[in-house]
Design an enzyme around this catalytic site. Sequence first.
Site, PDB file in Angstrom:
ATOM      1  NE  ARG A   1      20.516  -8.909 -41.764  1.00 24.04           N
ATOM      2  CZ  ARG A   1      19.770  -9.964 -42.101  1.00 24.04           C
ATOM      3  NH1 ARG A   1      20.315 -11.129 -42.219  1.00 24.04           N
ATOM      4  NH2 ARG A   1      18.471  -9.830 -42.332  1.00 24.04           N
ATOM      5  CB  THR A   2      20.048  -3.816 -36.646  1.00 25.67           C
ATOM      6  OG1 THR A   2      20.257  -3.637 -38.048  1.00 25.67           O
ATOM      7  CG2 THR A   2      20.448  -2.544 -35.914  1.00 25.67           C
TER       8      THR A   2
ATOM      9  CE  LYS B   1      -0.341   0.112 -20.521  1.00 30.37           C
ATOM     10  NZ  LYS B   1       0.261   0.155 -19.172  1.00 30.37           N
TER      11      LYS B   1
ATOM     12  NE  ARG C   1      15.875  -1.336 -37.390  1.00 25.57           N
ATOM     13  CZ  ARG C   1      16.395  -2.241 -38.221  1.00 25.57           C
ATOM     14  NH1 ARG C   1      15.680  -3.288 -38.584  1.00 25.57           N
ATOM     15  NH2 ARG C   1      17.618  -2.096 -38.682  1.00 25.57           N
TER      16      ARG C   1
ATOM     17  CG  HIS D   1      20.405   1.275 -40.669  1.00 27.83           C
ATOM     18  ND1 HIS D   1      21.030   1.144 -39.443  1.00 27.83           N
ATOM     19  CD2 HIS D   1      19.901   0.048 -40.960  1.00 27.83           C
ATOM     20  CE1 HIS D   1      20.906  -0.104 -39.024  1.00 27.83           C
ATOM     21  NE2 HIS D   1      20.225  -0.784 -39.918  1.00 27.83           N
TER      22      HIS D   1
HETATM   23  C1  NCD Z   1      18.160  -3.038 -43.453  1.00 23.50           C
HETATM   24  C2  NCD Z   1      17.249  -2.142 -42.661  1.00 23.50           C
HETATM   25  O1  NCD Z   1      16.591  -2.554 -41.712  1.00 23.50           O
HETATM   26  O2  NCD Z   1      17.216  -0.966 -43.027  1.00 23.50           O
HETATM   27  N1  NCD Z   1      18.627  -4.135 -42.806  1.00 23.50           N
HETATM   28  C3  NCD Z   1      19.622  -4.019 -41.861  1.00 23.50           C
HETATM   29  O3  NCD Z   1      19.502  -3.303 -40.897  1.00 23.50           O
HETATM   30  N2  NCD Z   1      20.739  -4.725 -42.057  1.00 23.50           N
HETATM   31  C4  NCD Z   1      17.721  -3.265 -44.833  1.00 23.50           C
HETATM   32  C5  NCD Z   1      16.308  -3.639 -45.143  1.00 23.50           C
HETATM   33  O4  NCD Z   1      15.435  -3.732 -44.292  1.00 23.50           O
HETATM   34  O5  NCD Z   1      16.070  -3.847 -46.330  1.00 23.50           O
END
Ligand code: NCD
Length: 266
Positions: A11-12, A41, A62, A90
């Site tokens: 999703r993100t 590396k 991320r 997040h």
């Molecule tokens: C979450 C995450 O990656 O923190 N998902 C998201 O970004 N919608 C939740 C998860 O991984 O459980």
Amino acid sequence: MGAVFFEPSTRTRFSFEASMLRLGGNVITTENAGVFSSAQKGESLPDSIRTLCCYLDVIVLRHFDDGSAAIAAAASTVPVINAGDGPGEHPTQALLDLFTILEECGDPAKQHVVFVGDLKHGRTVHSLARLLAMYGTCMSFVSPDGLRLPERLLQELIAAGCTVHEYGTLQEVASTADVIYMTRVQKERFEDLGGIALDGSSYALTPELVAAMKIDTVVMHPLPRNSEIPTWFDEDPRAAYFRQAQNGLYVRMALLEELLNPFPDE
Ligand code: NCD
């Protein structure tokens, strides 16, 4: 926009990329940056970021380390958006979660939000609880002992003036919830589950719990889900998690627009 993902994402990453494309911008992406970048590396995160910001106007990062987004932001000359830093935060998920609460329920100050599951490692829980604290939302936290919300965060919410309660089972609190925010166990973030079972009825939706819920309780989940929300619940009007995922697109479009093209008077 550069989407630099060291951890898996559906999703993100897709919603950020779709957002930038819908706004008319362009996207350069790496979905497995640990392997498909010079991190492989031995390059440090600050060095990678110092390089990437030569080519990009905004970085969506991320990473698996708590605090990595702040380290990256300190090394960058362009905005760095934290798309999840390990078990830390997040924040853009919190924005879309808050937007979903506003759309589905109204004033966040008037809601009772119940968080369920792995509250220790669940970064979406950490960020949303902090955001809701700005509204003084009443919050309850349901988890097994080993996966409780970090004590420091609990104290932060109390200091912000929020009413907070902790429970061992969802049964104890399901009937008074306006929002039930389910989460999966973040198995990848700890070695040994130590006998913790989250798929039992204490932390998963059951027909009995659904019957006990109010008619207008909203069930949210950042997704991906495991067994904590059975698929038979998906057609219930109270199941808001796919509407929530859809909101990620609009909220991230707004965020990118605001960062890159703010109104002149701001
Ligand atoms: C979450 C995450 O990656 O923190 N998902 C998201 O970004 N919608 C939740 C998860 O991984 O459980």
